[in-house]
Each structure stands twice: as structure tokens, then as C-alpha cells.
Design an enzyme around this catalytic site. Sequence first.
Site, short mmCIF file in Angstrom:
data_model
loop_
_atom_site.label_atom_id
_atom_site.label_comp_id
_atom_site.label_asym_id
_atom_site.label_seq_id
_atom_site.Cartn_x
_atom_site.Cartn_y
_atom_site.Cartn_z
N ASN A 26 0.74 -1.47 -0.17
CA ASN A 26 -0.07 -0.17 -0.12
C ASN A 26 0.93 1.28 -0.04
O ASN A 26 0.43 2.37 -0.46
CB ASN A 26 -1.01 0.03 1.27
CG ASN A 26 -1.39 1.35 1.37
OD1 ASN A 26 -2.41 1.78 0.91
ND2 ASN A 26 -1.04 2.09 2.53
N VAL A 81 5.51 16.15 -18.37
CA VAL A 81 6.64 15.29 -18.83
C VAL A 81 7.88 16.22 -19.41
O VAL A 81 8.83 15.90 -18.76
CB VAL A 81 6.34 14.27 -20.10
CG1 VAL A 81 7.52 13.93 -20.60
CG2 VAL A 81 5.45 13.34 -19.76
N SER A 111 -3.42 2.61 -9.00
CA SER A 111 -4.24 3.65 -9.20
C SER A 111 -4.78 3.65 -10.70
O SER A 111 -3.87 3.22 -11.58
CB SER A 111 -3.28 5.01 -9.08
OG SER A 111 -3.94 5.77 -9.46
N ALA A 120 5.50 11.13 -13.22
CA ALA A 120 6.34 10.32 -12.37
C ALA A 120 5.49 9.09 -11.91
O ALA A 120 5.67 8.12 -11.61
CB ALA A 120 7.11 10.94 -11.21
N TYR A 121 4.35 9.63 -11.06
CA TYR A 121 3.25 8.87 -10.29
C TYR A 121 2.64 7.73 -11.53
O TYR A 121 2.80 6.65 -11.21
CB TYR A 121 2.21 9.73 -9.72
CG TYR A 121 1.09 8.90 -8.93
CD1 TYR A 121 1.56 8.51 -7.69
CD2 TYR A 121 -0.07 8.71 -9.42
CE1 TYR A 121 0.65 7.77 -6.86
CE2 TYR A 121 -1.17 8.18 -8.41
CZ TYR A 121 -1.00 7.65 -7.17
OH TYR A 121 -1.56 7.00 -6.67
N THR A 127 -7.45 11.51 1.70
CA THR A 127 -6.43 11.25 2.53
C THR A 127 -5.27 12.36 2.36
O THR A 127 -5.61 13.30 1.51
CB THR A 127 -5.61 10.01 2.13
OG1 THR A 127 -5.26 10.15 0.69
CG2 THR A 127 -6.65 8.52 2.05
P1 NAP Z 1 -1.17 8.77 2.22
O1 NAP Z 1 -2.17 9.24 3.06
O2 NAP Z 1 -0.11 9.85 1.81
O3 NAP Z 1 -0.28 7.73 2.84
C1 NAP Z 1 0.81 7.16 2.25
C2 NAP Z 1 1.57 5.96 3.15
O4 NAP Z 1 2.72 5.56 2.58
C3 NAP Z 1 1.71 6.81 4.33
O5 NAP Z 1 1.61 5.88 5.45
C4 NAP Z 1 3.47 6.97 4.34
O6 NAP Z 1 4.14 6.85 5.59
C5 NAP Z 1 3.64 5.86 3.54
N1 NAP Z 1 4.83 5.65 2.71
C6 NAP Z 1 5.48 6.52 1.96
N2 NAP Z 1 6.71 6.16 1.70
C7 NAP Z 1 7.10 5.15 2.36
C8 NAP Z 1 8.12 4.18 2.50
N3 NAP Z 1 9.24 4.59 1.84
N4 NAP Z 1 8.14 3.17 3.08
C9 NAP Z 1 6.93 2.94 4.06
N5 NAP Z 1 5.69 3.65 3.84
C10 NAP Z 1 5.90 4.70 3.07
O7 NAP Z 1 -1.94 7.94 0.73
P2 NAP Z 1 -3.38 7.23 0.60
O8 NAP Z 1 -3.99 7.90 -0.05
O9 NAP Z 1 -3.39 6.31 1.76
O10 NAP Z 1 -2.61 5.95 -0.48
C11 NAP Z 1 -2.42 4.75 -0.27
C12 NAP Z 1 -2.00 4.12 -1.53
O11 NAP Z 1 -3.24 4.12 -2.27
C13 NAP Z 1 -1.05 4.59 -2.35
O12 NAP Z 1 -0.05 3.67 -2.94
C14 NAP Z 1 -1.54 5.48 -3.27
O13 NAP Z 1 -0.83 5.83 -4.67
C15 NAP Z 1 -2.72 4.91 -3.70
N6 NAP Z 1 -3.93 5.42 -4.01
C16 NAP Z 1 -4.43 6.51 -3.20
C17 NAP Z 1 -5.47 7.33 -4.09
C18 NAP Z 1 -6.17 8.42 -3.50
O14 NAP Z 1 -7.04 9.05 -3.69
N7 NAP Z 1 -5.91 8.75 -2.05
C19 NAP Z 1 -5.83 6.99 -5.34
C20 NAP Z 1 -5.45 6.08 -6.11
C21 NAP Z 1 -4.28 5.09 -5.35
P3 NAP Z 1 4.56 8.54 6.10
O15 NAP Z 1 3.35 8.78 7.07
O16 NAP Z 1 5.76 7.75 6.87
O17 NAP Z 1 4.91 9.26 5.03
#
Ligand code: NAP
Length: 238
Positions: free
Chosen positions: A88, A103, A146, A160-161, A196
Amino acid sequence: MAETRIALVTGANRGIGLEIVRQLSRVGLLAVLCSRDVDKGREAAAKLASEGLEPPVVALDVTSDESISAAVDEVMNLFGRIDVLVNNAGVLWEGQSPDDSKVLDVSPQLVRETYDTNAIGPLRMIKAVVPIMLKGEYGRVVNVSSGAGQLSDMQSGYPAYRMSKAALNALTRVTAAELGPVPIKVNAMCPGWVRTEMGGPNATRTVEQGAETAVWLSTLPDTGPTGGFFRDKAPIPW
Ligand code: NAP
């Protein structure tokens, strides 16, 4: 009685990851809350205590082989097995609008660092955990991807994402293909646009909605799919 399944959830100190830990715990798995900052992880776990949930907290940075190795050793010493891996943890360092990063402007260094967390991190985790699953003859790997990584509907912005999530999707396919018909299922999912820190306050979905498909894929029956990409528990194009 069946033994309790052990699940590892990366990046679980907030957002969708924390909610996946909550939902997996509610359905009876022992979900390990992995957090690169263990203090943040403990604070997050404390939020679940009022619901009677006490997930173990383990330090894990997906960009570090040493950290992953120490975390997996810790979990194996504590529980002796790993049944579910939810990749995750993720980063989006390109702003809140597709116009913030293009880009022609993006730095290759930012692309490299984004890959390190979003694509190579899950690769490192798979390499560390799938051999354990193979020994246990059971496994569910869920890659939190995503729609931004869908080649079939690729739009502008966030290069990048988008590239890193397309790479994560490729990792999902190649891992599933290499594992073939063993009892280990490897799938990718899109949580939708979720409120989030990453998704921002205007996102349309709650963390509960965002976590649901990951929890479903984490608990698939033996007849469930492998090598697929899902949103709302339904297949979506790559
Ligand atoms: P978030 O609130 O920003 O949380 C991201 C989490 O990843 C945090 O716990 C962060 O830890 C952790 N993280 C970042 N770098 C890390 C590393 N090197 N090692 C371990 N943990 C690390 O984001 P979220 O929205 O919950 O996203 C969770 C997943 O869903 C991601 O893969 C994201 O790409 C995907 N996603 C999200 C959305 C959306 O709309 N939110 C949409 C599509 C996909 P720290 O607190 O230490 O930074």
C-alpha cells in the site's frame, strides 16, 4: 479451527493503509501495521484501541532492503508465517493538480525516487515475502495501484506517479504469470479518489470505500482471480 492468517500492510500509519489494517482485523486476520516511522505507527495503532483492535506495529521502509529484511524477520519470529501482503505504501510528489507536473518539466530524479517507493518497493516486498508464502502453500498479494497507471486511459500530468503505477501493474502481471497455478494470488487494485493526505480534501471517497477492494483481494477464496486489476471488486482495464 483454521489458524489465524497473518497480513502485512505497508504504509499503514495513515490513510488507506490504516483502514486496510482496521478492516482486515475486523474480519479476523492478524494485520501487522507496518510504518517507516514506528512512533507514527504506534500512534496510528492507538486510534484502533477504542474499537478493541490491537494490531502489532513493525518498522518498515519499502525503499530499504535492510528495513524490509528486519521487518520480515520480526514478523516471522513473532508469528512464524505471512499469508497476506498488501503493498500500500505510496508517494505522489507532483502536487494536487495534473498541471503541477508535466513530462517536459519533471526531473528524472523525482521519477527515479517515485519508482523507488511505488514500484521497486513492492518488488522488494514480493521478493522478501513470496518465498515464505510458497513454503506455506498459501498467499494473497495485493498491489495498491491507481487508475492513474492505466495505459488504456492514460491522461496528462503526474508523469512520475503514472509511470510508477503502470510499472506496479506490470509487476502484478509478471509476478502472477511466473507464479502460475500455485495457491498464491497476485492482484492490483485502484481505491478510487480517496480523502487522505494524498487524495486531498475534495476527493469523492472515504477511506472505508477505498480499502474495501484491497480487503476483498486479501481474503479471496482459492477459486478467486489472480493477475487482475480491480476497482469496486470488479475488473478494470490495464
Ligand atoms: P497517504 O495518506 O499519503 O499515505 C501514504 C502512506 O505511505 C503513508 O503511511 C506513508 O508513510 C507511506 N509511505 C510513503 N513512503 C514510504 C516508504 N518509503 N516506506 C513505507 N511507507 C511509506 O496516501 P493514501 O491515499 O492512503 O495512499 C495509499 C495508497 O493508495 C498509495 O499507494 C496510493 O498511491 C494509492 N492511491 C491513493 C489514491 C487516493 O485518492 N488517495 C488514489 C489511487 C491510489 P509516512 O507517513 O511515513 O509518509
